[in-house]
Design an enzyme around this catalytic site. Structure first.
Site, PDB file in Angstrom:
ATOM      1  NE  ARG A 112     -51.025  -4.842 -17.726  1.00 53.97           N
ATOM      2  CZ  ARG A 112     -50.543  -5.559 -16.716  1.00 53.97           C
ATOM      3  NH1 ARG A 112     -50.717  -5.143 -15.478  1.00 53.97           N
ATOM      4  NH2 ARG A 112     -49.866  -6.657 -16.945  1.00 53.97           N
ATOM      5  CB  SER A 153     -50.926  -9.110 -21.693  1.00 56.95           C
ATOM      6  OG  SER A 153     -50.227  -9.796 -20.707  1.00 56.95           O
ATOM      7  CD  GLU A 193     -51.816  -4.739 -21.663  1.00 58.14           C
ATOM      8  OE1 GLU A 193     -51.240  -4.658 -20.603  1.00 58.14           O
ATOM      9  OE2 GLU A 193     -51.211  -4.712 -22.746  1.00 58.14           O
TER      10      GLU A 193
HETATM   11  N1  EPU Z   1     -52.605 -19.703 -18.164  1.00 56.14           N
HETATM   12  C1  EPU Z   1     -53.068 -20.735 -18.954  1.00 56.14           C
HETATM   13  N2  EPU Z   1     -52.718 -20.749 -20.276  1.00 56.14           N
HETATM   14  C2  EPU Z   1     -51.928 -19.809 -20.836  1.00 56.14           C
HETATM   15  C3  EPU Z   1     -51.456 -18.757 -20.017  1.00 56.14           C
HETATM   16  C4  EPU Z   1     -51.804 -18.721 -18.687  1.00 56.14           C
HETATM   17  O1  EPU Z   1     -53.783 -21.622 -18.513  1.00 56.14           O
HETATM   18  O2  EPU Z   1     -51.648 -19.895 -22.032  1.00 56.14           O
HETATM   19  C5  EPU Z   1     -52.946 -19.688 -16.715  1.00 56.14           C
HETATM   20  C6  EPU Z   1     -51.734 -20.067 -15.874  1.00 56.14           C
HETATM   21  O3  EPU Z   1     -51.654 -21.459 -15.700  1.00 56.14           O
HETATM   22  C7  EPU Z   1     -51.995 -19.363 -14.566  1.00 56.14           C
HETATM   23  C8  EPU Z   1     -52.766 -18.119 -14.982  1.00 56.14           C
HETATM   24  O4  EPU Z   1     -53.254 -18.367 -16.300  1.00 56.14           O
HETATM   25  O5  EPU Z   1     -52.840 -20.126 -13.741  1.00 56.14           O
HETATM   26  C9  EPU Z   1     -51.951 -16.848 -14.891  1.00 56.14           C
HETATM   27  O6  EPU Z   1     -50.824 -16.872 -15.761  1.00 56.14           O
HETATM   28  P1  EPU Z   1     -49.547 -15.922 -15.515  1.00 56.14           P
HETATM   29  O7  EPU Z   1     -49.099 -15.970 -14.115  1.00 56.14           O
HETATM   30  O8  EPU Z   1     -48.555 -16.236 -16.594  1.00 56.14           O
HETATM   31  O9  EPU Z   1     -50.074 -14.445 -15.691  1.00 56.14           O
HETATM   32  P2  EPU Z   1     -51.139 -13.775 -16.661  1.00 56.14           P
HETATM   33  O10 EPU Z   1     -52.351 -13.454 -15.885  1.00 56.14           O
HETATM   34  O11 EPU Z   1     -51.335 -14.577 -17.889  1.00 56.14           O
HETATM   35  C10 EPU Z   1     -50.385 -11.321 -16.072  1.00 56.14           C
HETATM   36  C11 EPU Z   1     -50.069 -10.052 -16.825  1.00 56.14           C
HETATM   37  C12 EPU Z   1     -48.667 -10.127 -17.421  1.00 56.14           C
HETATM   38  C13 EPU Z   1     -47.689 -10.344 -16.280  1.00 56.14           C
HETATM   39  C14 EPU Z   1     -48.060 -11.649 -15.538  1.00 56.14           C
HETATM   40  C15 EPU Z   1     -47.187 -11.910 -14.340  1.00 56.14           C
HETATM   41  C16 EPU Z   1     -52.198  -9.171 -17.640  1.00 56.14           C
HETATM   42  C17 EPU Z   1     -53.097  -8.979 -18.812  1.00 56.14           C
HETATM   43  N3  EPU Z   1     -51.051  -9.826 -17.871  1.00 56.14           N
HETATM   44  O12 EPU Z   1     -50.413 -12.388 -17.034  1.00 56.14           O
HETATM   45  O13 EPU Z   1     -48.379  -8.898 -18.048  1.00 56.14           O
HETATM   46  O14 EPU Z   1     -46.357 -10.419 -16.759  1.00 56.14           O
HETATM   47  O15 EPU Z   1     -49.425 -11.547 -15.074  1.00 56.14           O
HETATM   48  O16 EPU Z   1     -47.521 -11.047 -13.310  1.00 56.14           O
HETATM   49  O17 EPU Z   1     -52.537  -8.726 -16.542  1.00 56.14           O
HETATM   50  C18 EPU Z   1     -48.209  -7.619 -20.055  1.00 56.14           C
HETATM   51  O18 EPU Z   1     -48.988  -6.806 -19.558  1.00 56.14           O
HETATM   52  O19 EPU Z   1     -47.736  -7.436 -21.225  1.00 56.14           O
HETATM   53  C19 EPU Z   1     -47.855  -8.824 -19.335  1.00 56.14           C
HETATM   54  C20 EPU Z   1     -47.103  -9.776 -19.881  1.00 56.14           C
END
Ligand code: EPU
Length: 340
Positions: free
Chosen positions: A161, A239, A335
């Protein structure tokens, strides 16, 4: 070139906060974009270029300078998979067209809001793919010399990012076009799927064994729609926090207290933790101020449900950062870009 005065920036950002811009210009061509840059230079005012405003936040004071909305269109894809797009193109339209033409490399980045110009700034990423993986070069206006320059992938210094457009050279370049090198997928050819658990699970749920890039795009769209709020309906900037990267040592200490803390191996010595999980575990999911607070299906996204302003947002993110620090001793980085 139409120049508006005191245009409220909340109408041009997906978070729907932000006071007036001294001058606001919409650039429909690269020529107009360059004209807008000259206009700001003549007036000796700072310049901010925005796309759909999906990863940028202005405060209630607005911006004492020139804001240019980049609306420059242009899409050229040749048979070798070299794709050159102007920076004002809608990101997802570009992904859609490249997938339709059977070129792989952008499919996991489906349904991400915003424009092409914003994609490299933030090195957008999702489901195991990042913009930097296929980006070949960028054509930009160097605002210090006034020349148009070409920057290679390496020169953009991409990381999670992040890029030179965000940090070091924040105002040095105006991105005019981005060129990607995509891979042709022929029918019957084994396609290397992004290695990301929730995406693979989604494809299993959809009963797809040998996914094509079109299947991957559809699955990603379904996943994103199920978890993330549509910014055109519920104001948000995706995010709100980056996922923090900690040392393996710090992670093993945290595991002693939080045995179920999920993590992803970022390097041989570091783990990437999940901010959504940290927020939820710190009990922050229900916290809000004037309708601004975490989205219930994905706590990492902050939504603005009742026309709250920047001041409310600041109360919310500062409280979240402080609480997460108090609980885990982890500093959450914001972010989207906040322009002060
Ligand atoms: N999780 C929770 N609670 C929540 C949200 C997530 O416990 O409220 C846990 C989930 O259970 C999972 C882990 O966190 O174990 C990861 O969640 P997820 O796969 O939804 O991805 P993320 O890490 O929360 C990142 C990116 C997103 C992208 C997704 C999918 C960042 C900051 N965010 O989110 O990017 O869509 O992976 O690849 O790296 C964005 O940049 O605007 C964005 C949405």
């Amino acid at each position: 070139m139409d120049v508006l005065e005191n245009e409220l920036l909340k109408y041009h950002t997906t978070m729907k906060v932000g006071g007036p811009a001294k001058y606001f210009i919409t650039a429909n061509t690269i020529h107009e974009l360059i004209e807008a840059y000259k206009f700001a230079k003549q007036k000796n005012l700072p310049l901010e270029v925005i796309g759909d405003g999906s990863n940028i936040i202005f405060t209630d004071n607005g911006f004492d300078g020139v804001v240019v909305k980049n609306n420059t269109k242009g899409f050229k894809l040749n048979s070798n998979g070299i794709l050159k797009v102007n920076s004002g193109e809608k990101w997802d339209e570009v992904v859609k067209k490249s997938v339709q033409a059977n070129f792989s490399g952008l499919e996991a980045l489906s349904w991400i809001p915003g424009t092409v110009g914003g994609a490299p700034v933030n090195n957008i990423g999702a489901y195991g793919q990042e913009c930097k993986d296929t980006l070949l070069e960028i054509e930009a206006l160097d605002t210090t010399s006034g020349n148009i320059v070409t920057l290679s992938n390496k020169q953009c210094n991409f990381s999670y990012r992040d890029s030179i457009f965000k940090s070091l050279n924040r105002h040095k370049y105006i991105i005019l076009s981005v060129t990607f090198a995509l891979n042709k997928v022929s029918s019957g050819q084994q396609y290397n799927m992004p290695n990301y658990k929730s995406l693979q699970q989604k494809l299993i749920d959809l009963k797809i064994n040998n996914p094509t890039i079109k299947d991957v795009r559809n699955a990603v769209i379904k996943l994103r729609k199920s978890k993330l709020p549509d910014p055109t309906k519920i104001p948000n900037t995706g995010s709100f926090f980056k996922n923090p990267i900690v040392s393996n040592i710090k992670y093993s200490l945290l595991l002693k207290k939080y045995a179920d803390m999920p993590a992803y191996s970022y390097s041989s010595t570091e783990k990437k933790l999940y901010s959504g999980w940290l927020l939820e575990t710190a009990g922050l999911k229900q916290y809000s101020c004037n309708g601004i607070g975490p989205y219930q299906k994905q706590a990492l996204v902050i939504t603005n449900t009742k026309d709250g302003n920047y001041k409310d947002l600041e109360i919310v993110f500062k409280h979240i950062q402080k609480t997460v620090y108090d609980v885990f001793e982890i500093k959450l980085e914001i972010e989207p870009e906040i322009i002060k």
